[in-house]
Design a protein around this motif. Structure first.
Motif, mmCIF file in Angstrom:
data_model
loop_
_atom_site.group_PDB
_atom_site.id
_atom_site.type_symbol
_atom_site.label_atom_id
_atom_site.label_comp_id
_atom_site.label_asym_id
_atom_site.label_seq_id
_atom_site.Cartn_x
_atom_site.Cartn_y
_atom_site.Cartn_z
ATOM 1 N N PRO A 1 -32.702 28.312 -6.675
ATOM 2 C CA PRO A 1 -32.761 26.913 -7.117
ATOM 3 C C PRO A 1 -31.435 26.404 -7.661
ATOM 4 N N TYR A 2 -31.233 25.111 -7.472
ATOM 5 C CA TYR A 2 -30.050 24.425 -7.970
ATOM 6 C C TYR A 2 -30.264 24.168 -9.449
ATOM 7 N N ARG A 3 -29.226 24.363 -10.252
ATOM 8 C CA ARG A 3 -29.403 24.050 -11.678
ATOM 9 C C ARG A 3 -29.306 22.546 -11.842
ATOM 10 N N GLY B 1 -25.780 14.572 -4.250
ATOM 11 C CA GLY B 1 -25.670 15.964 -3.814
ATOM 12 C C GLY B 1 -26.585 16.317 -2.668
ATOM 13 N N ILE B 2 -26.933 15.376 -1.812
ATOM 14 C CA ILE B 2 -27.812 15.692 -0.690
ATOM 15 C C ILE B 2 -27.238 15.227 0.652
ATOM 16 N N TYR B 3 -26.633 14.030 0.688
ATOM 17 C CA TYR B 3 -26.260 13.391 1.961
ATOM 18 C C TYR B 3 -25.443 14.306 2.880
ATOM 19 N N ALA C 1 -34.793 26.304 6.752
ATOM 20 C CA ALA C 1 -33.633 26.988 6.160
ATOM 21 C C ALA C 1 -33.267 26.334 4.830
ATOM 22 N N ILE C 2 -33.271 24.999 4.797
ATOM 23 C CA ILE C 2 -32.927 24.302 3.541
ATOM 24 C C ILE C 2 -33.964 24.639 2.478
ATOM 25 N N ARG C 3 -35.261 24.572 2.887
ATOM 26 C CA ARG C 3 -36.319 24.812 1.914
ATOM 27 C C ARG C 3 -36.157 26.211 1.329
ATOM 28 N N MET D 1 -41.864 17.087 -0.999
ATOM 29 C CA MET D 1 -41.980 16.609 0.388
ATOM 30 C C MET D 1 -40.619 16.389 1.036
ATOM 31 N N ASP D 2 -40.694 16.326 2.354
ATOM 32 C CA ASP D 2 -39.495 16.039 3.125
ATOM 33 C C ASP D 2 -39.241 14.532 3.059
ATOM 34 N N ILE D 3 -38.009 14.166 2.863
ATOM 35 C CA ILE D 3 -37.687 12.737 2.808
ATOM 36 C C ILE D 3 -38.079 12.030 4.108
ATOM 37 N N ILE E 1 -38.311 13.050 -5.251
ATOM 38 C CA ILE E 1 -38.818 13.840 -4.126
ATOM 39 C C ILE E 1 -37.823 14.944 -3.792
ATOM 40 N N ASP E 2 -38.384 16.089 -3.417
ATOM 41 C CA ASP E 2 -37.530 17.203 -3.000
ATOM 42 C C ASP E 2 -38.332 18.109 -2.080
ATOM 43 N N LEU E 3 -37.631 18.666 -1.110
ATOM 44 C CA LEU E 3 -38.239 19.549 -0.119
ATOM 45 C C LEU E 3 -38.688 20.877 -0.733
ATOM 46 N N SER E 4 -38.030 21.288 -1.788
ATOM 47 C CA SER E 4 -38.291 22.625 -2.343
ATOM 48 C C SER E 4 -39.467 22.588 -3.311
ATOM 49 N N LEU F 1 -36.084 5.814 -8.074
ATOM 50 C CA LEU F 1 -36.430 6.870 -7.109
ATOM 51 C C LEU F 1 -35.239 7.815 -7.018
ATOM 52 N N GLU F 2 -35.493 9.123 -7.102
ATOM 53 C CA GLU F 2 -34.408 10.082 -6.843
ATOM 54 C C GLU F 2 -34.773 10.924 -5.625
ATOM 55 N N ILE F 3 -33.863 10.927 -4.659
ATOM 56 C CA ILE F 3 -34.053 11.694 -3.421
ATOM 57 C C ILE F 3 -33.306 13.017 -3.578
ATOM 58 N N GLY F 4 -34.004 14.137 -3.404
ATOM 59 C CA GLY F 4 -33.364 15.443 -3.612
ATOM 60 C C GLY F 4 -33.199 15.693 -5.100
ATOM 61 N N CYS F 5 -34.310 15.540 -5.837
ATOM 62 C CA CYS F 5 -34.238 15.587 -7.309
ATOM 63 C C CYS F 5 -34.240 17.015 -7.840
ATOM 64 N N ALA F 6 -34.335 18.018 -6.946
ATOM 65 C CA ALA F 6 -34.427 19.432 -7.360
ATOM 66 C C ALA F 6 -35.550 19.568 -8.399
ATOM 67 N N SER F 7 -35.291 20.200 -9.553
ATOM 68 C CA SER F 7 -36.382 20.386 -10.516
ATOM 69 C C SER F 7 -36.448 19.250 -11.533
HETATM 70 C C1 LIG Z 1 -27.525 20.359 -3.815
HETATM 71 S S1 LIG Z 1 -29.140 19.943 -4.336
HETATM 72 C C2 LIG Z 1 -28.795 18.571 -5.371
HETATM 73 C C3 LIG Z 1 -29.742 18.422 -6.511
HETATM 74 C C4 LIG Z 1 -29.462 17.252 -7.443
HETATM 75 N N1 LIG Z 1 -29.666 15.966 -6.790
HETATM 76 C C5 LIG Z 1 -28.071 17.344 -8.017
HETATM 77 O O1 LIG Z 1 -27.166 16.662 -7.519
HETATM 78 O O2 LIG Z 1 -27.857 18.092 -8.974
HETATM 79 C C6 LIG Z 1 -29.856 19.168 -2.877
HETATM 80 C C7 LIG Z 1 -31.370 18.990 -2.962
HETATM 81 O O3 LIG Z 1 -31.820 18.239 -1.817
HETATM 82 C C8 LIG Z 1 -33.069 18.787 -1.376
HETATM 83 N N2 LIG Z 1 -33.293 18.437 0.038
HETATM 84 C C9 LIG Z 1 -32.586 18.849 1.097
HETATM 85 N N3 LIG Z 1 -33.101 18.323 2.242
HETATM 86 C C10 LIG Z 1 -34.148 17.545 1.874
HETATM 87 C C11 LIG Z 1 -35.082 16.740 2.592
HETATM 88 N N4 LIG Z 1 -35.039 16.650 3.912
HETATM 89 N N5 LIG Z 1 -36.039 16.095 1.891
HETATM 90 C C12 LIG Z 1 -36.092 16.193 0.535
HETATM 91 N N6 LIG Z 1 -35.241 16.942 -0.192
HETATM 92 C C13 LIG Z 1 -34.275 17.618 0.466
HETATM 93 C C14 LIG Z 1 -32.903 20.282 -1.637
HETATM 94 O O4 LIG Z 1 -34.146 20.947 -1.714
HETATM 95 C C15 LIG Z 1 -32.118 20.315 -2.943
HETATM 96 O O5 LIG Z 1 -32.949 20.401 -4.065
#
Ligand SMILES: C[S@@+](CC[C@H](N)C(=O)[O-])C[C@H]1O[C@@H](n2cnc3c(N)ncnc32)[C@H](O)[C@@H]1O
Length: 502
Positions: free
Chosen positions: A13-15, A117-119, A4-6, A99-101, A72-75, A47-53
């Motif tokens: 996509p998130y800007r 913006g991920i936690y 669902a998240i992917r 990839m998935d974190i 890294i980002d799931l999308s 390292l950025e987790i959930g880096c979007a594009s």
């Molecule tokens: C709301 S966006 C935030 C994007 C960016 N960090 C920002 O703050 O502008 C959350 C991002 O986390 C990614 N994401 C969610 N679950 C994830 C997971 N399990 N592993 C990696 N990325 C994940 C989503 O694909 C999405 O791009």
């Protein structure tokens, strides 16, 4: 859930834009104010987790060629967008991984880990993984930034979220969901029987707020399946369980009793002693809904007492302007300095007035405190003054200005210049963006709107052409003198916008 998240981020996509508060230089600066010495930004691993594009990470990589960046980002859709940008910019110090974190298992350590913006939008096992990854992969002097929704502030927003979720529960298409969610909230705000009740006011304020936000934001901020807010103390307990330590919040001013009456501050000191309880109580006081917390490894030494001595090791910048052409440096007469937004700053001590005059001319460059002090002292004339006392006075004043939001502090040398050289060069990101549209990023790591007249010039500023060549290409019909004038003015403007590297 993961699917669902992917799907949600792939389809909508998130800007992704530069987030100044996550920049390693900012994290290192906050850390040094609290006595923690972080890695040099010019040679670090991020390292950025959930880096979007990669809108946050790519401009950093372009500015710091000797540092390395992993996102890294799931999308996969967002990562592919970022990879295309990286290729076009020719960057070799950044990798984006789709990839998935939960599956990330590289042994590398990082000096800075950003999880913005991920936690709050992922399920608890993924939240735990984010903190576990910070604990396992932070270098000894590393800093992680984790942002998250907090209680009690989000408790109120949750009412709005739940109403919108309820009414859109059967709508699959993301665009239609957002449209229906907006319509639901507008209807509720308008139709609520008692508009002046707490509930009526909440609905109205939320509707006004959400009306100004773009669709992608409303979808991901309010309509994601998971959105779990926590109390600060709950978050810190999770941090401690992972052998990490809370360092500070990214905006140090939120940690201070700014705006509180002395009576309130005194009570706060009595009923909420110690940093953690005080921070938690301030969240109750302000109904805080969002935090961006800096974490370090447990056991690291800290001294959180803010002192002017710390400022002396940093760089200073302020967007202040002089009001009068001549500033009186010979007396304690108060002089007014202005900010672009109309705010005023009064200064009377000669060393402070001299420093503000220098900073006004240098903005947006941040200059080392010692250099600022030396130049300011020189303007006052040597011998006449007690330089050591002036140095301390200036540091205290800069700290005060910083804590009031009027002056910036930085650890790293800025990756830009104010004045262009003989072969002017603009930052790679702006040069790439300019032909496509006005949205870009400057070298202060801010999203900016490029000015219409400057967009066509930017691609020419690649450092290979002389000023004369650039001017002849861009203004072929003007006389040489007119070209020079135009180019000087445009380069000065680009310099003030932090868009030039040479
Ligand atoms: C709301 S966006 C935030 C994007 C960016 N960090 C920002 O703050 O502008 C959350 C991002 O986390 C990614 N994401 C969610 N679950 C994830 C997971 N399990 N592993 C990696 N990325 C994940 C989503 O694909 C999405 O791009």
């Amino acid at each position: 859930m993961k699917a669902a998240i992917r799907t949600s981020y792939d389809e909508f996509p998130y800007r992704s834009v530069p987030l100044r508060q996550t920049h390693p230089d900012h994290l290192a600066t906050v850390a040094s104010l609290f006595g923690f010495d972080a890695a040099d930004v010019r040679r670090c691993r991020v390292l950025e987790i959930g880096c979007a594009s990669g809108g946050n990470l790519i401009p950093m990589a372009a500015s710091y060629p000797d540092s390395t960046f992993v996102g890294i980002d799931l999308s996969a859709v967002q990562i592919a967008q970022g990879a295309a940008e990286i290729k076009a910019l020719g960057l070799s110090n950044i990798r984006l991984l789709a990839m998935d974190i939960m599956a990330f298992d590289q042994a590398d350590t990082f000096d800075y880990i950003i999880a913005h913006g991920i936690y709050s939008w992922v399920p608890v096992p993924v939240q735990d993984r984010i903190l576990a990854l910070c604990a396992a992969q932070l270098a000894p002097r590393g800093i992680a930034l984790v942002s998250y929704n907090t209680l009690p502030g989000w408790r109120m927003l949750a009412i709005v979220r739940e109403a919108m979720l309820y009414q859109t529960r059967d709508v699959e298409d993301p665009r239609a969901r957002v449209a229906q969610a907006r319509a639901t909230l507008d209807f509720l705000a308008d139709a609520v029987p008692d508009k002046n009740s707490a509930y009526g006011r909440l609905l109205r304020l939320a509707a006004e707020h959400i009306r100004q936000k773009p669709d992608y934001y409303v979808l991901h901020e309010y309509l994601e399946e998971t959105n779990e807010a926590v109390y600060f103390e709950q978050f810190v307990a999770r941090v401690v369980a992972q052998h990490l330590r809370y360092l500070a919040d990214t905006d140090v001013r939120t940690m201070l009793p700014i705006g509180l009456a002395p009576r309130v501050e005194a009570t706060l000191n009595r009923i909420a002693p110690g940093l953690m309880r005080r921070e938690q109580f301030l969240d109750y006081l302000k109904s805080r809904s969002f935090r961006q917390s800096l974490l370090i490894r447990e056991g690291a030494a800290l001294d959180r007492k803010l002192s002017p001595a710390r400022v002396m090791a940093l760089r200073v910048a302020t967007p202040v302007q002089r009001r009068d052409a001549v500033v009186d440096l010979s007396s304690d007469r108060a002089e007014t300095f202005l900010f672009a937004d109309g705010r005023k700053l009064e200064a009377s001590q000669p060393i402070v007035k001299a420093a503000l005059t220098i900073l006004a001319a240098q903005w947006p460059l941040a200059i080392p405190f010692d250099q600022l002090h030396a130049e300011a002292a020189e303007r006052l004339g040597s011998g006449a003054r007690d330089s050591l006392a002036d140095r301390e006075l200036l540091a205290s004043e800069i700290l005060r200005l910083h804590l009031s939001g009027a002056a910036e502090l930085h650890r790293a040398e800025p990756p830009f210049v104010l004045a262009a050289g003989p072969r002017p060069e603009a930052g790679a990101v702006a040069r790439r963006d300019a032909p496509r549209g006005a949205a870009s990023a400057n070298l202060r790591h801010e999203p900016i709107v490029l000015q219409e007249g400057e967009r066509a010039l930017l691609p020419l500023l690649d450092g290979t052409r002389t000023r004369t060549e650039v001017a002849a290409m861009h203004w072929p019909t003007l006389t040489e003198a007119a070209r020079r004038r135009e180019l000087d003015a445009t380069l000065a403007s680009l310099g003030r916008q932090a868009l030039l590297v040479r």
